[in-house]
Design a protein around this motif. Structure first.
Motif, PDB file in Angstrom:
ATOM      1  N   ARG A  49       0.842  -1.195   0.034  1.00  0.00           N
ATOM      2  CA  ARG A  49       0.282  -0.009  -0.008  1.00  0.00           C
ATOM      3  C   ARG A  49       0.816   1.168  -0.044  1.00  0.00           C
ATOM      4  O   ARG A  49       1.995   1.287   0.433  1.00  0.00           O
ATOM      5  N   SER A  73      -4.410  10.351   0.877  1.00  0.00           N
ATOM      6  CA  SER A  73      -4.885   9.402  -0.159  1.00  0.00           C
ATOM      7  C   SER A  73      -4.195   8.023   0.154  1.00  0.00           C
ATOM      8  O   SER A  73      -3.150   8.029   0.960  1.00  0.00           O
ATOM      9  N   PHE A  75      -3.954   4.163  -1.413  1.00  0.00           N
ATOM     10  CA  PHE A  75      -4.326   3.239  -2.521  1.00  0.00           C
ATOM     11  C   PHE A  75      -3.294   1.755  -2.373  1.00  0.00           C
ATOM     12  O   PHE A  75      -2.220   2.038  -2.059  1.00  0.00           O
ATOM     13  N   TRP A 120       2.081   6.373 -10.971  1.00  0.00           N
ATOM     14  CA  TRP A 120       0.694   6.530 -10.359  1.00  0.00           C
ATOM     15  C   TRP A 120       0.200   8.140 -10.706  1.00  0.00           C
ATOM     16  O   TRP A 120       1.213   8.846 -10.454  1.00  0.00           O
ATOM     17  N   GLU A 163      -8.136  10.846  -6.348  1.00  0.00           N
ATOM     18  CA  GLU A 163      -8.139   9.685  -6.995  1.00  0.00           C
ATOM     19  C   GLU A 163      -6.841   9.237  -7.461  1.00  0.00           C
ATOM     20  O   GLU A 163      -5.983  10.128  -7.705  1.00  0.00           O
TER      21      GLU A 163
END
Length: 353
Positions: A49, A73, A75, A120, A163
Motif C-alpha cells: 500500500r 490518499s 491506494f 501513478w 483519485e
C-alpha cells in the motif's frame, strides 16, 4: 531553530499509525518520500500500500512552526505475484517511491516492488457533470430516438475526492530485486537499479528499456560486489551515480558511451588497517547515496556512518559523521541476529546543510 543561536532543535511532533507492539507484518513501513515542496509525504509498506499525507496548512503557518500531516490518499500499489517460470514468489512490499516534478494540478509518482515499477497519477475532483443527452445519471445509455430537445450538461460541485490511478506499468526488465529508482531532471526518463544492472526507461514507453550498467561477471563465482543504490544528478540529465557493497561510489556520464561500465570518477575511502575486522566488508557496504540539491555534493550511508563527498574531489570524503559508532563493539551480536545487514537511508534537507 533556537532563537538567537541559529541551531536546529528537534522536537516530537506527530505519530501516524498505531503505537502498539502487535503490528502486523503488512503494516510495517518500508519506504518514505517527500515530494519536491514538502507538502506531501508518501509512505509505502510491506503490504503493497501507498499512503500519502498532506501538510496541515494551519500548523504550517503557526508559531512556532510545526509540520503536522493528515491522510490525503491511500491506494493499493502492488499485489503479491508468482513467477511460474522461476517458481518464485514476488512480494508486494514497496521498495522505493519517487515523486515526479509537478506539471499540472495532478501529482505523479513512481512506486516499485522487487520486480515491477508503476507510474501513478494522484488527482483531486470536486466537480461533476450532470444532464447528459445520451445517458442517464446512472450511466445507462438512452435511446437516441427517444428525446427531442438537446440539453447542455451542467457542472455541479461535489465532495472532494482524491483519485489514484495507474498510468504506466514497467515490468519484466529485472532479473534481480530492484533496490532503487531515480527520476531524471529532464522529466522524461528514469533509472531502475537491481543488484547487478541499471536500466534506463522513458516514462511513456513500458515495453522497452536500455541497460546502461551491467556488472554481472561471465562466471557468477567471480562476483565480488553488487549495486546497492543509484541516483540521477539533480540538474545534469546525463550524469548519475551508483554505490556498491564494497563501499565505492561511481560517477557515470551517459555521453561517454551507451554502456557505462567505465566510470568517470570513483569515490572511496581507504580503510584504516587498525579497524580491520571480520565485519569490515559488511559494515562498509553503502546502503544509500544522494546528490545534494545543488548537485555539488554527495551523501552516502553505510552501517556506522554518514559521509559527505565533493564530486570535484575523489580522494576522500570532506566530512564523516559517526552515527552508530557505539555499535562497533557489538558487531558480533548484531551478526548473529542478522541486524548487521539492516539497510539505512539518508537525505539532505532543503538547504543542503
Amino acid at each position: 531553530m533556537a532563537a538567537g543561536t541559529g541551531e536546529v532543535q528537534w522536537c516530537f511532533s506527530q505519530v501516524k499509525g498505531t503505537v502498539e507492539e502487535d503490528v502486523t507484518e503488512a503494516d510495517i513501513i518500508s519506504t518514505v518520500e517527500f515530494n519536491h515542496d514538502g507538502e506531501l509525504l508518501a509512505t509505502g509498506d510491506k503490504g503493497g500500500r501507498v499512503v500519502i499525507f498532506q501538510r496541515d496548512q494551519a500548523t504550517k503557518n503557526s508559531s512556532p512552526r510545526r509540520g503536522d500531516y493528515n491522510v490525503y490518499s491511500t491506494f493499493q500499489s502492488h499485489e503479491p505475484e508468482f513467477d511460474y517460470l522461476k517458481s518464485l514468489e514476488i512480494e508486494e512490499k514497496i521498495n522505493k517511491i519517487k515523486w515526479l516534478s509537478r506539471q499540472n494540478h495532478a501529482h505523479f509518482l513512481l512506486s516499485t516492488n522487487d520486480k515491477t515499477v508503476k507510474l501513478w497519477k494522484v488527482s483531486e475532483r470536486d466537480k461533476m457533470w450532470e444532464g447528459y443527452n445520451l445517458k442517464d445519471d446512472d450511466g445507462s445509455l438512452r435511446d437516441p430516438m427517444g428525446f427531442g430537445n438537446l440539453k447542455v450538461p451542467l457542472v455541479k460541485p461535489m465532495e472532494l475526492m482524491v483519485e489514484a490511478s495507474p498510468r504506466r506499468i514497467f515490468a519484466n526488465a529485472h532479473t534481480y530485486h530492484i533496490n532503487s529508482i531515480s527520476v531524471n531532471s529532464d522529466g522524461e526518463t528514469y533509472i531502475s537499479a537491481d543488484d547487478l544492472r541499471i536500466n534506463l526507461w522513458h516514462l511513456a514507453v513500458t515495453d522497452q528499456s536500455f541497460n546502461i550498467v551491467d556488472i554481472k561477471p561471465a562466471n557468477m563465482e567471480e562476483l565480488t560486489e553488487v549495486i546497492t543504490a543509484a541516483e540521477f544528478h539533480p540538474h545534469e540529465c546525463n550524469t548519475f551515480v551508483y554505490s556498491s557493497s564494497k563501499g565505492t561510489i561511481r560517477l557515470c556520464d551517459m555521453r561517454a558511451q551507451a554502456l557505462c561500465d567505465q566510470h568517470s570518477k570513483m569515490f572511496e575511502e581507504p580503510e584504516d588497517p587498525s579497524n580491520r575486522s571480520f565485519f569490515s566488508e559488511i559494515i562498509s557496504s553503502i546502503s544509500d547515496v544522494r546528490f545534494s540539491h545543488s548537485g555539488r555534493y554527495l551523501i552516502s550511508r553505510d552501517y556506522l556512518s554518514v559521509k559527505v563527498w565533493d564530486i570535484h574531489m575523489d580522494s576522500g570524503p570532506v566530512e564523516t559523521y559517526q552515527v552508530h559508532e557505539y555499535l562497533r563493539s557489538k558487531l558480533c551480536s548484531l551478526y548473529e541476529n542478522d541486524c548487521i545487514f539492516d539497510k539505512f537511508e539518508c537525505v539532505w534537507n532543503g538547504t543542503d546543510r
